[in-house]
Motif scaffolding. Structure first.
Motif, PDB file in Angstrom:
ATOM      1  N   ALA A  83       3.144  -1.998  13.841  1.00  0.00           N
ATOM      2  CA  ALA A  83       2.454  -2.932  12.946  1.00  0.00           C
ATOM      3  C   ALA A  83       1.292  -3.630  13.644  1.00  0.00           C
ATOM      4  N   TRP A  84       1.410  -3.810  14.962  1.00  0.00           N
ATOM      5  CA  TRP A  84       0.365  -4.524  15.697  1.00  0.00           C
ATOM      6  C   TRP A  84      -0.794  -3.597  16.068  1.00  0.00           C
ATOM      7  N   LEU A  85      -0.491  -2.360  16.490  1.00  0.00           N
ATOM      8  CA  LEU A  85      -1.524  -1.484  17.035  1.00  0.00           C
ATOM      9  C   LEU A  85      -2.079  -0.477  16.038  1.00  0.00           C
ATOM     10  N   ALA A  86      -1.410  -0.274  14.930  1.00  0.00           N
ATOM     11  CA  ALA A  86      -1.878   0.741  13.984  1.00  0.00           C
ATOM     12  C   ALA A  86      -3.233   0.349  13.407  1.00  0.00           C
ATOM     13  N   PRO A  87      -4.176   1.297  13.310  1.00  0.00           N
ATOM     14  CA  PRO A  87      -5.484   0.982  12.700  1.00  0.00           C
ATOM     15  C   PRO A  87      -5.324   0.666  11.216  1.00  0.00           C
ATOM     16  N   LYS A  88      -6.021  -0.355  10.785  1.00  0.00           N
ATOM     17  CA  LYS A  88      -5.933  -0.812   9.395  1.00  0.00           C
ATOM     18  C   LYS A  88      -7.050  -0.182   8.561  1.00  0.00           C
ATOM     19  N   VAL A  89      -6.750   0.022   7.290  1.00  0.00           N
ATOM     20  CA  VAL A  89      -7.725   0.567   6.349  1.00  0.00           C
ATOM     21  C   VAL A  89      -8.441  -0.603   5.670  1.00  0.00           C
ATOM     22  N   PRO A  90      -9.758  -0.811   5.937  1.00  0.00           N
ATOM     23  CA  PRO A  90     -10.464  -1.948   5.323  1.00  0.00           C
ATOM     24  C   PRO A  90     -10.855  -1.649   3.873  1.00  0.00           C
ATOM     25  N   LEU A  91     -10.654  -2.631   3.008  1.00  0.00           N
ATOM     26  CA  LEU A  91     -10.995  -2.517   1.589  1.00  0.00           C
ATOM     27  C   LEU A  91     -11.925  -3.656   1.193  1.00  0.00           C
ATOM     28  N   VAL A  92     -12.653  -3.439   0.115  1.00  0.00           N
ATOM     29  CA  VAL A  92     -13.574  -4.444  -0.394  1.00  0.00           C
ATOM     30  C   VAL A  92     -13.409  -4.535  -1.908  1.00  0.00           C
ATOM     31  N   VAL A  93     -13.519  -5.737  -2.436  1.00  0.00           N
ATOM     32  CA  VAL A  93     -13.394  -5.968  -3.878  1.00  0.00           C
ATOM     33  C   VAL A  93     -14.796  -5.942  -4.481  1.00  0.00           C
ATOM     34  N   LEU A  99     -12.531  -0.875  -3.421  1.00  0.00           N
ATOM     35  CA  LEU A  99     -13.174   0.276  -2.802  1.00  0.00           C
ATOM     36  C   LEU A  99     -12.865   0.290  -1.300  1.00  0.00           C
ATOM     37  N   TYR A 100     -12.963   1.499  -0.742  1.00  0.00           N
ATOM     38  CA  TYR A 100     -12.852   1.645   0.711  1.00  0.00           C
ATOM     39  C   TYR A 100     -14.141   1.160   1.355  1.00  0.00           C
ATOM     40  N   LEU A 101     -14.006   0.340   2.386  1.00  0.00           N
ATOM     41  CA  LEU A 101     -15.189  -0.089   3.108  1.00  0.00           C
ATOM     42  C   LEU A 101     -15.754   1.054   3.946  1.00  0.00           C
ATOM     43  N   ASP A 102     -14.883   1.937   4.424  1.00  0.00           N
ATOM     44  CA  ASP A 102     -15.302   3.106   5.205  1.00  0.00           C
ATOM     45  C   ASP A 102     -14.637   4.329   4.577  1.00  0.00           C
ATOM     46  N   PRO A 103     -15.292   4.950   3.596  1.00  0.00           N
ATOM     47  CA  PRO A 103     -14.643   6.058   2.883  1.00  0.00           C
ATOM     48  C   PRO A 103     -14.280   7.242   3.765  1.00  0.00           C
ATOM     49  N   ARG A 176      -7.144 -10.463  -5.724  1.00  0.00           N
ATOM     50  CA  ARG A 176      -7.299 -11.751  -6.400  1.00  0.00           C
ATOM     51  C   ARG A 176      -7.402 -12.898  -5.399  1.00  0.00           C
ATOM     52  N   ARG A 177      -6.726 -12.754  -4.291  1.00  0.00           N
ATOM     53  CA  ARG A 177      -6.756 -13.828  -3.291  1.00  0.00           C
ATOM     54  C   ARG A 177      -8.126 -13.942  -2.644  1.00  0.00           C
ATOM     55  N   VAL A 178      -8.744 -12.789  -2.293  1.00  0.00           N
ATOM     56  CA  VAL A 178     -10.030 -12.837  -1.587  1.00  0.00           C
ATOM     57  C   VAL A 178     -11.207 -12.978  -2.561  1.00  0.00           C
ATOM     58  N   GLY A 179     -11.033 -12.579  -3.821  1.00  0.00           N
ATOM     59  CA  GLY A 179     -12.115 -12.703  -4.800  1.00  0.00           C
ATOM     60  C   GLY A 179     -13.110 -11.573  -4.718  1.00  0.00           C
ATOM     61  N   ASN A 180     -14.109 -11.643  -5.600  1.00  0.00           N
ATOM     62  CA  ASN A 180     -15.120 -10.596  -5.675  1.00  0.00           C
ATOM     63  C   ASN A 180     -15.952 -10.579  -4.392  1.00  0.00           C
ATOM     64  N   GLY A 181     -16.133  -9.377  -3.834  1.00  0.00           N
ATOM     65  CA  GLY A 181     -16.888  -9.214  -2.598  1.00  0.00           C
ATOM     66  C   GLY A 181     -16.077  -9.477  -1.347  1.00  0.00           C
ATOM     67  N   GLY A 182     -14.822  -9.853  -1.479  1.00  0.00           N
ATOM     68  CA  GLY A 182     -13.982 -10.126  -0.301  1.00  0.00           C
ATOM     69  C   GLY A 182     -13.443  -8.858   0.335  1.00  0.00           C
ATOM     70  N   HIS A 183     -13.041  -8.993   1.593  1.00  0.00           N
ATOM     71  CA  HIS A 183     -12.508  -7.866   2.350  1.00  0.00           C
ATOM     72  C   HIS A 183     -11.051  -8.166   2.732  1.00  0.00           C
ATOM     73  N   PHE A 184     -10.271  -7.137   2.755  1.00  0.00           N
ATOM     74  CA  PHE A 184      -8.882  -7.258   3.242  1.00  0.00           C
ATOM     75  C   PHE A 184      -8.417  -5.875   3.684  1.00  0.00           C
ATOM     76  N   ASP A 185      -7.292  -5.845   4.358  1.00  0.00           N
ATOM     77  CA  ASP A 185      -6.753  -4.591   4.901  1.00  0.00           C
ATOM     78  C   ASP A 185      -5.611  -4.089   4.029  1.00  0.00           C
ATOM     79  N   ALA A 186      -5.581  -2.786   3.848  1.00  0.00           N
ATOM     80  CA  ALA A 186      -4.486  -2.165   3.106  1.00  0.00           C
ATOM     81  C   ALA A 186      -3.248  -2.096   3.989  1.00  0.00           C
ATOM     82  N   GLY A 187      -2.101  -2.001   3.341  1.00  0.00           N
ATOM     83  CA  GLY A 187      -0.851  -1.895   4.099  1.00  0.00           C
ATOM     84  C   GLY A 187      -0.766  -0.574   4.842  1.00  0.00           C
ATOM     85  N   ILE A 188      -0.084  -0.591   5.979  1.00  0.00           N
ATOM     86  CA  ILE A 188       0.084   0.634   6.772  1.00  0.00           C
ATOM     87  C   ILE A 188       1.257   1.439   6.194  1.00  0.00           C
ATOM     88  N   ASP A 189       1.139   2.732   6.307  1.00  0.00           N
ATOM     89  CA  ASP A 189       2.188   3.617   5.804  1.00  0.00           C
ATOM     90  C   ASP A 189       2.052   4.959   6.499  1.00  0.00           C
TER      91      ASP A 189
END
Length: 253
Positions: A83-93, A99-103, A176-189
């Motif tokens: 959970a600490w070292l796995a690369p995260k998938v960045p997303l954007v609203v 959308l994927y920030l880095d498709p 919804r938490r970050v709002g329009n134009g916000g960035h967050f990371d997708a869950g690892i799987d």
């Protein structure tokens, strides 16, 4: 002159040991020092018909359970590392879209590879530890089964707990938490579920290699043409003393 039927003098009577083969009904143990002699059955005292079997299996069950518990604990550490070292998938609203920030990113493949690498290390460490602890007793099937079951349970636990420790999988809630134009990371799987088998397979291979190279060895039996070990020679046994044996100096006639 000696009177007939006179018992010998006790002071001059020589007592000799009687060999075993001279006593009726007894014979020397011909298999005492024969390495190829058939094994003698020993009576096993038990309180019930299944007591002896339970007593033999109980140590093996304890060892196997200990290996499984150790692997589960190591799986918790593996979950935290993943959970600490796995690369995260960045997303954007973007409005009502996520959308994927880095498709063209390879973050998900990197998460699978990292899980497999950590599982490989966990398999090597658990197999090495189990071998060192049980080497004196010769290992056993319980160690191998414990590593296989424990490695699989540890991998499953690391996957489930790692997902829980990582970023949230609720994409709509995060958007919804970050709002329009916000960035967050997708869950690892895990995308490749075969990564769950890396730990138990690595543990089996390492345990087999260690057992073959440094395992406990049993002495080979002597070849069939080798002479059997002889019993230590005891004092020579003379003929039995008869009731009419006289003294060494003898009586005058």
């Amino acid at each position: 002159m000696t009177v007939p039927n006179t018992p010998p003098d006790p002071a001059h009577t020589e007592v000799r040991a009687v060999p075993d083969d001279a006593v009726p009904g007894t014979a020397p143990d011909q298999y005492a020092h024969d390495p190829y002699a058939p094994a003698q059955e020993e009576s096993v005292e038990s309180d019930g018909p299944g007591t002896s079997l339970v007593q033999r299996l109980l140590p093996e069950v304890r060892i196997g359970a200990g290996v499984v518990v150790t692997c589960v604990v190591v799986g918790l550490v593996m979950a935290a590392l993943w959970a600490w070292l796995a690369p995260k998938v960045p997303l954007v609203v973007d409005g009502d879209r996520i959308l994927y920030l880095d498709p063209e990113g390879e973050q998900r493949a990197g998460a699978d590879a990292l899980f497999a690498i950590i599982g490989l290390g966990a398999g090597i460490l658990t197999a090495l530890g189990a071998f060192l602890v049980t080497r004196r007793r010769g290992g056993g099937i319980a160690v191998a089964v414990g590593l296989a079951v424990g490695g699989l349970l540890g991998s499953l636990g690391a996957w489930r707990i790692g997902r829980w420790l990582g970023p949230s999988g609720d994409l709509i809630g995060e958007a919804r938490r970050v709002g329009n134009g916000g960035h967050f990371d997708a869950g690892i799987d895990l995308g490749a579920m075969g990564a769950l088998l890396v730990w138990p397979m690595a543990a089996m291979v390492v345990l087999l290699a260690l057992s073959a190279a440094f395992g406990k060895r049993e002495e080979d039996p002597p070849p069939y043409w080798a002479p059997a070990a002889q019993a230590p020679a005891g004092p020579p046994a003379g003929p039995p003393a008869g009731p009419g044996a006289g003294s060494e100096d003898g009586g005058g006639r």
